[in-house]
Enzyme design. Structure first.
Site, PDB file in Angstrom:
ATOM      1  N   HIS A 319      47.270  48.206  40.475  1.00  0.00           N
ATOM      2  CA  HIS A 319      48.034  47.526  39.439  1.00  0.00           C
ATOM      3  C   HIS A 319      49.173  46.783  40.107  1.00  0.00           C
ATOM      4  O   HIS A 319      49.736  47.274  41.083  1.00  0.00           O
ATOM      5  CB  HIS A 319      48.595  48.541  38.427  1.00  0.00           C
ATOM      6  CG  HIS A 319      49.012  47.905  37.152  1.00  0.00           C
ATOM      7  ND1 HIS A 319      50.239  47.331  36.994  1.00  0.00           N
ATOM      8  CD2 HIS A 319      48.345  47.730  35.986  1.00  0.00           C
ATOM      9  CE1 HIS A 319      50.312  46.827  35.772  1.00  0.00           C
ATOM     10  NE2 HIS A 319      49.179  47.048  35.145  1.00  0.00           N
ATOM     11  N   ASP A 377      42.339  50.756  32.430  1.00  0.00           N
ATOM     12  CA  ASP A 377      40.978  50.257  32.197  1.00  0.00           C
ATOM     13  C   ASP A 377      39.909  51.196  32.728  1.00  0.00           C
ATOM     14  O   ASP A 377      38.774  51.169  32.273  1.00  0.00           O
ATOM     15  CB  ASP A 377      40.810  48.875  32.835  1.00  0.00           C
ATOM     16  CG  ASP A 377      41.631  47.851  32.109  1.00  0.00           C
ATOM     17  OD1 ASP A 377      41.538  47.824  30.883  1.00  0.00           O
ATOM     18  OD2 ASP A 377      42.389  47.121  32.751  1.00  0.00           O
TER      19      ASP A 377
HETATM   20  N1  CMC Z   1      40.131  47.927  45.313  1.00  0.00           N
HETATM   21  C1  CMC Z   1      40.314  47.797  46.649  1.00  0.00           C
HETATM   22  N2  CMC Z   1      41.413  47.296  47.218  1.00  0.00           N
HETATM   23  C2  CMC Z   1      42.396  46.888  46.402  1.00  0.00           C
HETATM   24  C3  CMC Z   1      42.285  46.987  44.994  1.00  0.00           C
HETATM   25  C4  CMC Z   1      41.106  47.526  44.453  1.00  0.00           C
HETATM   26  N3  CMC Z   1      40.953  47.643  43.144  1.00  0.00           N
HETATM   27  N4  CMC Z   1      43.412  46.504  44.437  1.00  0.00           N
HETATM   28  C5  CMC Z   1      44.202  46.114  45.432  1.00  0.00           C
HETATM   29  N5  CMC Z   1      43.601  46.351  46.636  1.00  0.00           N
HETATM   30  C6  CMC Z   1      44.164  46.131  47.977  1.00  0.00           C
HETATM   31  C7  CMC Z   1      44.166  44.652  48.333  1.00  0.00           C
HETATM   32  O1  CMC Z   1      42.977  44.286  48.989  1.00  0.00           O
HETATM   33  C8  CMC Z   1      45.371  44.575  49.222  1.00  0.00           C
HETATM   34  O2  CMC Z   1      45.018  45.111  50.488  1.00  0.00           O
HETATM   35  P1  CMC Z   1      45.693  44.509  51.848  1.00  0.00           P
HETATM   36  O3  CMC Z   1      47.157  44.807  51.718  1.00  0.00           O
HETATM   37  O4  CMC Z   1      45.020  45.229  52.953  1.00  0.00           O
HETATM   38  O5  CMC Z   1      45.404  43.029  51.817  1.00  0.00           O
HETATM   39  C9  CMC Z   1      46.356  45.555  48.593  1.00  0.00           C
HETATM   40  O6  CMC Z   1      45.536  46.522  47.916  1.00  0.00           O
HETATM   41  C10 CMC Z   1      47.318  44.924  47.600  1.00  0.00           C
HETATM   42  O7  CMC Z   1      46.536  44.178  46.650  1.00  0.00           O
HETATM   43  P2  CMC Z   1      47.037  42.869  45.912  1.00  0.00           P
HETATM   44  O8  CMC Z   1      45.843  42.033  45.565  1.00  0.00           O
HETATM   45  O9  CMC Z   1      48.133  42.211  46.691  1.00  0.00           O
HETATM   46  O10 CMC Z   1      47.670  43.486  44.605  1.00  0.00           O
HETATM   47  P3  CMC Z   1      47.965  42.711  43.284  1.00  0.00           P
HETATM   48  O11 CMC Z   1      49.218  43.298  42.718  1.00  0.00           O
HETATM   49  O12 CMC Z   1      47.989  41.236  43.496  1.00  0.00           O
HETATM   50  O13 CMC Z   1      46.702  43.022  42.375  1.00  0.00           O
HETATM   51  C11 CMC Z   1      45.284  43.923  40.724  1.00  0.00           C
HETATM   52  C12 CMC Z   1      46.713  43.882  41.309  1.00  0.00           C
HETATM   53  C13 CMC Z   1      45.295  44.742  39.439  1.00  0.00           C
HETATM   54  C14 CMC Z   1      44.845  42.475  40.365  1.00  0.00           C
HETATM   55  C15 CMC Z   1      44.333  44.525  41.779  1.00  0.00           C
HETATM   56  O14 CMC Z   1      44.741  45.838  42.094  1.00  0.00           O
HETATM   57  C16 CMC Z   1      42.863  44.521  41.312  1.00  0.00           C
HETATM   58  O15 CMC Z   1      42.186  43.492  41.478  1.00  0.00           O
HETATM   59  N6  CMC Z   1      42.376  45.646  40.718  1.00  0.00           N
HETATM   60  C17 CMC Z   1      41.037  45.708  40.182  1.00  0.00           C
HETATM   61  C18 CMC Z   1      40.983  45.056  38.812  1.00  0.00           C
HETATM   62  C19 CMC Z   1      41.637  45.894  37.744  1.00  0.00           C
HETATM   63  O16 CMC Z   1      41.397  47.084  37.622  1.00  0.00           O
HETATM   64  N7  CMC Z   1      42.484  45.221  36.941  1.00  0.00           N
HETATM   65  C20 CMC Z   1      43.145  45.874  35.789  1.00  0.00           C
HETATM   66  C21 CMC Z   1      44.623  45.864  35.922  1.00  0.00           C
HETATM   67  S1  CMC Z   1      45.378  46.980  34.752  1.00  0.00           S
HETATM   68  C22 CMC Z   1      45.104  46.284  33.221  1.00  0.00           C
HETATM   69  C23 CMC Z   1      45.984  45.144  32.931  1.00  0.00           C
HETATM   70  O17 CMC Z   1      47.213  45.321  32.900  1.00  0.00           O
HETATM   71  O18 CMC Z   1      45.443  44.055  32.682  1.00  0.00           O
END
Ligand code: CMC
Length: 443
Positions: A319, A377
């Site tokens: 998240h 989710d």
């Molecule tokens: N699986 C594997 N690796 C992950 C995941 C995941 N679900 N989420 C983040 N990471 C890793 C990412 O690859 C990165 O690694 P590194 O530092 O080595 O490059 C690190 O964790 C930080 O990720 P980020 O993309 O910079 O984090 P973000 O804050 O931009 O993304 C997120 C947040 C929710 C988009 C992401 O965690 C994700 O895509 N999760 C899966 C989709 C999901 O479950 N979304 C629902 C969110 S909650 C409901 C809502 O509020 O809408």
């Protein structure tokens, strides 16, 4: 960057941070703002005017876009509160319309206020009959979210008495209409996609029960709403009601900042919610669990999630704000088990798979280091599946629930004298000036 405190002419102390610009050899003071909770905020509103610099923050990870009194999140501690009330307390003691009132009006309603509010919402659930023909323009296999985007946008063509954003009564009417009509639109989108007749709302049922009635009943036979299902759906609605300045809410605020009418703004919010990184994640969780298929394949998918060359991510994990267990996931995890027990679903393979996946991920160094916990989710998808909802409706349910958050935030923005049209700037990295090349000279 240094921090300092000064007394203002009224005797109050005003904190600043000082920014030293080595190019101009000058220091600039930027005011520090303090909210009631949460980190302090550097006020950069006049940064460009005073220094000629912009800030650069793709994805707004360090940027506050507004002041708000509605929702507080502490991502490190895993705290979510609406108007000061813990989400756990609201989920345990309130119902969805009680939370709606709280989000919209700032206080929990007393008995009289609650009755009047419920009455008003209940009497706006019907759609203009002409609107029902809109559905027929869609292909039967259209995703219900595609239908929702279109039909909600079209509401502004039908409810002319509630599109004047400068009239507080019209604003109130539009917010109530949207909360009331979203379940009807959602259920009709579903009914249309499976070729069944639309089921009209019933005013003797409460919000959640009426939604179940419109979604699952048929004119040909009696449908008894299960109280267990109704309570579970109501709780899912509460847990998704608002979540501060997330992507869809920020979309609604940006759309509304230009003066667009509330129906158009909420249609924009629905579009933003649809993506798998946001509200589409609950549907994506189920797809992913189906793809994994069995417990012995979990290590393969964990390895893929950890591989930076593979775009695969564990859906329902991570998240932007929570770097701890998502408090909504904690409530829903419990609720999910209650539902499965009540419905007598034992050894649900998908749930077992989900539990195993959760345990493996929670103990894996990659997920621990990055503070990736299951989010709301992860459990809403499994609960909704157990309740008999098709996966295509998962994000639709999220949209129904989040409508109150969108309209509460939109209403707050309209009344905020500090709000301006949303207009971020950019770091331009394109071509520098060059002479126009006539067509015959282009390679
Ligand atoms: N699986 C594997 N690796 C992950 C995941 C995941 N679900 N989420 C983040 N990471 C890793 C990412 O690859 C990165 O690694 P590194 O530092 O080595 O490059 C690190 O964790 C930080 O990720 P980020 O993309 O910079 O984090 P973000 O804050 O931009 O993304 C997120 C947040 C929710 C988009 C992401 O965690 C994700 O895509 N999760 C899966 C989709 C999901 O479950 N979304 C629902 C969110 S909650 C409901 C809502 O509020 O809408």
């Amino acid at each position: 960057m240094t921090q300092k405190s000064e007394k203002t002419s009224s005797g109050d102390s005003m904190d600043h941070v000082s920014l030293f610009d080595p190019v101009s050899d000058q220091s600039f003071d930027l005011p520090l703002l303090t909210g009631t909770e949460g980190p302090r905020v550097i006020d950069v509103r006049h940064l460009y005017r005073d220094t000629g610099y912009f800030t650069y923050d793709p994805g707004y990870t360090s940027t506050g876009s507004c002041q708000s009194e509605i929702t507080f999140i502490d991502g490190e501690q895993g705290i979510l509160r609406h108007r000061g009330y813990a989400i756990e307390d609201l989920a345990a003691h309130s119902n969805y319309l009680g939370v709606c009132y709280l989000l919209l009006y700032g206080e929990l309603p007393n008995a009289k206020q609650k009755e009047a509010f419920v009455q008003d919402i209940t009497h706006h659930t019907l759609l203009h009959e002409q609107l029902t023909f809109f559905f027929r323009g869609f292909r039967r296999d259209a995703h219900p979210m595609a239908i929702m985007c279109g039909v909600v946008g079209a509401l502004s063509a039908f409810y002319h008495d509630s599109t004047d954003i400068n009239d507080p009564d019209q604003r109130r009417l539009a917010t109530h209409q949207l909360i009331a009509k979203m379940p009807t639109i959602a259920a009709m989108a579903y009914k249309y996609s499976i070729g069944q007749p639309f089921v009209y709302p019933r005013n003797d049922l409460d919000f959640a029960a009426n939604f179940l009635h419109m979604t699952f009943s048929l004119p040909a036979e009696e449908y008894k709403v299960s109280p267990v299902m109704a309570r579970a759906i109501d709780r899912i609605f509460i847990l998704h009601a608002d979540h501060e300045q997330n992507a869809s809410t920020s979309t609604v605020r940006i759309a509304g900042s230009s003066g667009a009418n509330p129906f158009a703004c909420i249609a924009a919010g629905i579009a933003s919610l649809w993506g798998p990184a946001h509200g589409g994640a609950n549907e994506a969780v189920l797809k992913m669990l189906g793809e994994i298929g069995s417990k012995d394949r979990i290590p393969e998918f964990i390895a893929r999630a950890k591989d930076d060359k593979d775009p695969f991510r564990l859906m329902g994990f991570g998240h932007r704000v929570y770097k701890n267990y998502d408090p909504r996931a904690a409530v829903l995890r419990e609720s999910c088990h209650e539902v499965l027990d009540e419905l007598g679903i034992e050894n649900e393979p998908l749930l077992e798979l989900a539990m195993e996946l959760e345990q493996i991920a929670l103990n894996d160094e990659y997920f621990i280091q990055r503070k990736l916990f299951p989010n709301v989710d992860f459990y809403s998808g499994i609960t909704l599946k157990a309740l008999g909802f098709p996966t295509s409706l998962f994000t639709v349910l999220f949209a129904v629930a989040r409508t109150v958050g969108w309209v509460a935030q939109w209403k707050e923005m309209i009344k905020d004298p500090e709000q301006k049209i949303g207009r971020p700037r950019q770091l331009y990295v394109g071509s520098t000036p060059r002479p126009y090349v006539p067509l015959h000279k282009r390679s």
